[in-house]
Scaffold this motif. Structure first.
Motif, PDB file in Angstrom:
ATOM      1  N   UNK A   1     -11.526  17.762 -10.910  1.00 30.22           N
ATOM      2  CA  UNK A   1     -10.281  18.196 -10.274  1.00 30.22           C
ATOM      3  C   UNK A   1      -9.685  19.433 -10.940  1.00 30.22           C
ATOM      4  N   UNK A   2      -9.732  19.488 -12.278  1.00 26.98           N
ATOM      5  CA  UNK A   2      -9.064  20.567 -13.001  1.00 26.98           C
ATOM      6  C   UNK A   2      -9.979  21.752 -13.305  1.00 26.98           C
ATOM      7  N   UNK A   3     -11.259  21.493 -13.489  1.00 24.14           N
ATOM      8  CA  UNK A   3     -12.175  22.552 -13.900  1.00 24.14           C
ATOM      9  C   UNK A   3     -13.243  22.876 -12.868  1.00 24.14           C
ATOM     10  N   UNK A   4     -13.465  21.953 -11.937  1.00 28.72           N
ATOM     11  CA  UNK A   4     -14.553  22.151 -10.981  1.00 28.72           C
ATOM     12  C   UNK A   4     -15.919  21.919 -11.591  1.00 28.72           C
ATOM     13  N   UNK A   5     -15.974  21.138 -12.683  1.00 29.75           N
ATOM     14  CA  UNK A   5     -17.241  20.841 -13.359  1.00 29.75           C
ATOM     15  C   UNK A   5     -17.707  19.442 -12.970  1.00 29.75           C
ATOM     16  N   UNK A   6     -19.026  19.290 -12.892  1.00 30.50           N
ATOM     17  CA  UNK A   6     -19.623  17.995 -12.573  1.00 30.50           C
ATOM     18  C   UNK A   6     -20.302  17.485 -13.833  1.00 30.50           C
ATOM     19  N   UNK A   7     -19.783  16.392 -14.379  1.00 30.35           N
ATOM     20  CA  UNK A   7     -20.376  15.757 -15.563  1.00 30.35           C
ATOM     21  C   UNK A   7     -20.498  14.261 -15.291  1.00 30.35           C
ATOM     22  N   UNK A   8     -21.275  13.583 -16.129  1.00 35.04           N
ATOM     23  CA  UNK A   8     -21.447  12.131 -16.029  1.00 35.04           C
ATOM     24  C   UNK A   8     -21.814  11.720 -14.603  1.00 35.04           C
ATOM     25  N   UNK A   9     -22.836  12.357 -14.057  1.00 38.89           N
ATOM     26  CA  UNK A   9     -23.266  12.047 -12.695  1.00 38.89           C
ATOM     27  C   UNK A   9     -23.791  10.625 -12.627  1.00 38.89           C
ATOM     28  N   UNK A  10     -23.612   9.991 -11.477  1.00 36.76           N
ATOM     29  CA  UNK A  10     -24.058   8.611 -11.291  1.00 36.76           C
ATOM     30  C   UNK A  10     -25.577   8.529 -11.415  1.00 36.76           C
ATOM     31  N   UNK A  11     -26.005   7.550 -12.175  1.00 35.97           N
ATOM     32  CA  UNK A  11     -27.444   7.356 -12.370  1.00 35.97           C
ATOM     33  C   UNK A  11     -28.020   8.182 -13.492  1.00 35.97           C
TER      34      UNK A  11
ATOM     35  N   UNK B   1     -10.616   9.014 -15.454  1.00 35.93           N
ATOM     36  CA  UNK B   1     -11.900   9.219 -16.117  1.00 35.93           C
ATOM     37  C   UNK B   1     -12.098  10.707 -16.406  1.00 35.93           C
ATOM     38  N   UNK B   2     -12.875  10.993 -17.437  1.00 37.17           N
ATOM     39  CA  UNK B   2     -13.117  12.375 -17.824  1.00 37.17           C
ATOM     40  C   UNK B   2     -13.836  13.150 -16.719  1.00 37.17           C
ATOM     41  N   UNK B   3     -14.724  12.503 -16.005  1.00 38.14           N
ATOM     42  CA  UNK B   3     -15.441  13.214 -14.947  1.00 38.14           C
ATOM     43  C   UNK B   3     -14.505  13.550 -13.779  1.00 38.14           C
ATOM     44  N   UNK B   4     -13.491  12.718 -13.542  1.00 35.03           N
ATOM     45  CA  UNK B   4     -12.516  13.027 -12.500  1.00 35.03           C
ATOM     46  C   UNK B   4     -11.667  14.231 -12.897  1.00 35.03           C
ATOM     47  N   UNK B   5     -11.207  14.269 -14.153  1.00 38.30           N
ATOM     48  CA  UNK B   5     -10.416  15.403 -14.622  1.00 38.30           C
ATOM     49  C   UNK B   5     -11.229  16.696 -14.605  1.00 38.30           C
ATOM     50  N   UNK B   6     -12.496  16.613 -15.030  1.00 40.72           N
ATOM     51  CA  UNK B   6     -13.344  17.808 -15.038  1.00 40.72           C
ATOM     52  C   UNK B   6     -13.570  18.325 -13.623  1.00 40.72           C
TER      53      UNK B   6
ATOM     54  N   UNK C   1       0.529  13.945 -34.063  1.00 39.11           N
ATOM     55  CA  UNK C   1       0.841  15.300 -33.632  1.00 39.11           C
ATOM     56  C   UNK C   1      -0.344  16.247 -33.818  1.00 39.11           C
ATOM     57  N   UNK C   2      -1.462  15.735 -34.411  1.00 44.26           N
ATOM     58  CA  UNK C   2      -2.681  16.516 -34.565  1.00 44.26           C
ATOM     59  C   UNK C   2      -3.762  16.054 -33.573  1.00 44.26           C
ATOM     60  N   UNK C   3      -3.349  15.284 -32.564  1.00 48.24           N
ATOM     61  CA  UNK C   3      -4.283  14.749 -31.566  1.00 48.24           C
ATOM     62  C   UNK C   3      -3.917  15.308 -30.185  1.00 48.24           C
ATOM     63  N   UNK C   4      -4.929  15.725 -29.421  1.00 52.27           N
ATOM     64  CA  UNK C   4      -4.765  16.175 -28.033  1.00 52.27           C
ATOM     65  C   UNK C   4      -5.732  15.346 -27.180  1.00 52.27           C
ATOM     66  N   UNK C   5      -5.212  14.210 -26.719  1.00 50.48           N
ATOM     67  CA  UNK C   5      -6.035  13.244 -25.985  1.00 50.48           C
ATOM     68  C   UNK C   5      -5.837  13.455 -24.475  1.00 50.48           C
ATOM     69  N   UNK C   6      -6.901  13.828 -23.773  1.00 47.22           N
ATOM     70  CA  UNK C   6      -6.805  14.062 -22.320  1.00 47.22           C
ATOM     71  C   UNK C   6      -6.572  12.768 -21.537  1.00 47.22           C
ATOM     72  N   UNK C   7      -6.805  11.625 -22.173  1.00 52.39           N
ATOM     73  CA  UNK C   7      -6.537  10.351 -21.493  1.00 52.39           C
ATOM     74  C   UNK C   7      -5.082   9.929 -21.628  1.00 52.39           C
TER      75      UNK C   7
END
Length: 362
Positions: A295-305, A288-293, A262-268
């Motif tokens: 779709x939900x935030x409009x952020x681009x992380x973990x770019x390919x390469x 994947x975290x980059x998909x959630x970022x 109950x002290x964990x907030x896991x986005x997965x």
């Protein structure tokens, strides 16, 4: 001879008389038919006769000489002129109305020019005048879109939350097993609390640099901590904190620590963030975290390469939680109450099971 010839003649006369009487009767019959036919046609004949008689009785106009006709025309013109002059002298009501005057070509062109000029002036005034803002139509909210308001919370409440992300390297045969190489922890605002490299005691067989960004120099640096030092530092930081992250089970396993669910907030593991299994019906799997970022935030992380950054990943997980905190906390509270109710029922069942045995005297 004379007698015989005379005797034959009367019979011939009788025969001829009989024939004549038959002919006469036929003739009389034909005459009677003609009279009936004429009697039937007679009314039409009378009408035609009357018309013919009327045509015949018309007066025949005699031709006059050219001089006489010209004289009559001139006399007629004189009479017409006199009539018009008399009409002018009389009141206007008794005279016929004059014919309307037709516009000349110059007048028509002038009117057309004026009309075009007025249209241009109207357009000019319309452009110069300020336009009234159009009332915006109220757009119907789509049921697929959910607008979440981020609630204002106190600084003390914000201090209860941290986000963590770890980077691993491969050890053992073919680098299948993972060992902790870097740990990053950020607070509610995304400020870095911990970002340290960890010395690996076993031989590293795969640095996974293309994903983790870890190199041999990072692990051999003077700033790198031992595993025990890093673990104790993380435990002190996470104590009584609500930990946010993505796939936290992997991070806790590599750190060899345990944290209350109950002290964990896991986005997965948060169901609204998960997707359906491609083959198994009714089964949800993590995105994947980059998909959630994205779709939900409009952020681009973990770019390919490009190499992953643990600080960037931890900050993205915290932003996802902050945006959906209200609904997420309601789900956690419902689950906590459900768990508490189940534990109470189990405790009651155990009490009912062992209470009679304890009351029996030996």
């Amino acid at each position: 001879m004379t007698d015989s010839s005379n005797s034959t003649k009367p019979s011939a006369m009788v025969k001829r008389t009989r024939n004549d009487s038959a002919r006469a009767r036929r003739r009389e019959r034909r005459k009677e038919e003609r009279r009936q036919a004429e009697a039937a046609v007679k009314p039409n004949a009378n009408v035609n006769n009357k018309e013919n008689n009327a045509k015949q009785n018309r007066p025949i106009m005699k031709r006059t000489s050219i001089t006489s006709s010209c004289g009559s025309v001139s006399s007629d013109a004189t009479s017409v002129t006199e009539a018009l002059s008399s009409c002018d002298s009389s009141s206007s009501s008794s005279c016929s109305t004059p014919e309307p005057k037709r516009k000349t070509t110059a007048q028509h062109e002038n009117q057309k020019y004026n009309h075009t000029k007025q249209q241009k002036q109207r357009r000019k005034n319309k452009k110069a005048s300020p336009r009234k803002p159009k009332a915006k139509k109220q757009q119907k909210s789509s049921p697929s879109k959910l607008t979440v308001e981020v609630e204002d919370i106190s600084d003390a409440e914000k201090a209860r939350y941290v986000a963590i992300d770890c980077e691993m390297v491969g050890v053992g045969p073919y680098g299948y097993r993972s060992a902790l190489a870097r740990v990053s922890i950020v607070n509610w605002e995304g400020d870095v609390i911990i970002d340290r490299y960890v010395k690996v005691e076993e031989e590293v067989t795969d640095y996974r640099t293309f994903v983790s960004g870890i190199t041999e120099a990072d692990l051999q640096s003077d700033d790198a901590l031992t595993f025990d030092e890093c673990r104790s530092l993380v435990l002190d930081t996470l104590q009584e904190k609500i930990v946010v992250g993505h796939a936290l089970k992997n991070d806790f396993d590599v750190l060899r620590i345990h944290h209350e669910w109950h002290m964990i907030r896991d986005t997965a593991r948060y169901e609204p963030f998960m997707k359906a299994h491609p083959t198994e019906e009714g089964v949800l799997i993590a995105k994947k975290l980059k998909e959630l970022s994205r779709d939900k935030l409009g952020l681009v992380i973990q770019e390919d390469g490009k190499e992953h950054d643990s600080i960037e990943d931890a900050t993205a997980a915290m932003e996802l939680y902050i945006k959906h905190r209200r609904k997420w906390e309601k789900a956690v509270a419902w689950k906590a109450n459900k768990t508490k109710m189940i534990l109470e029922q189990q405790r009651q069942q155990l009490y009912e099971m062992y209470a009679p045995a304890a009351s029996v005297p030996y």
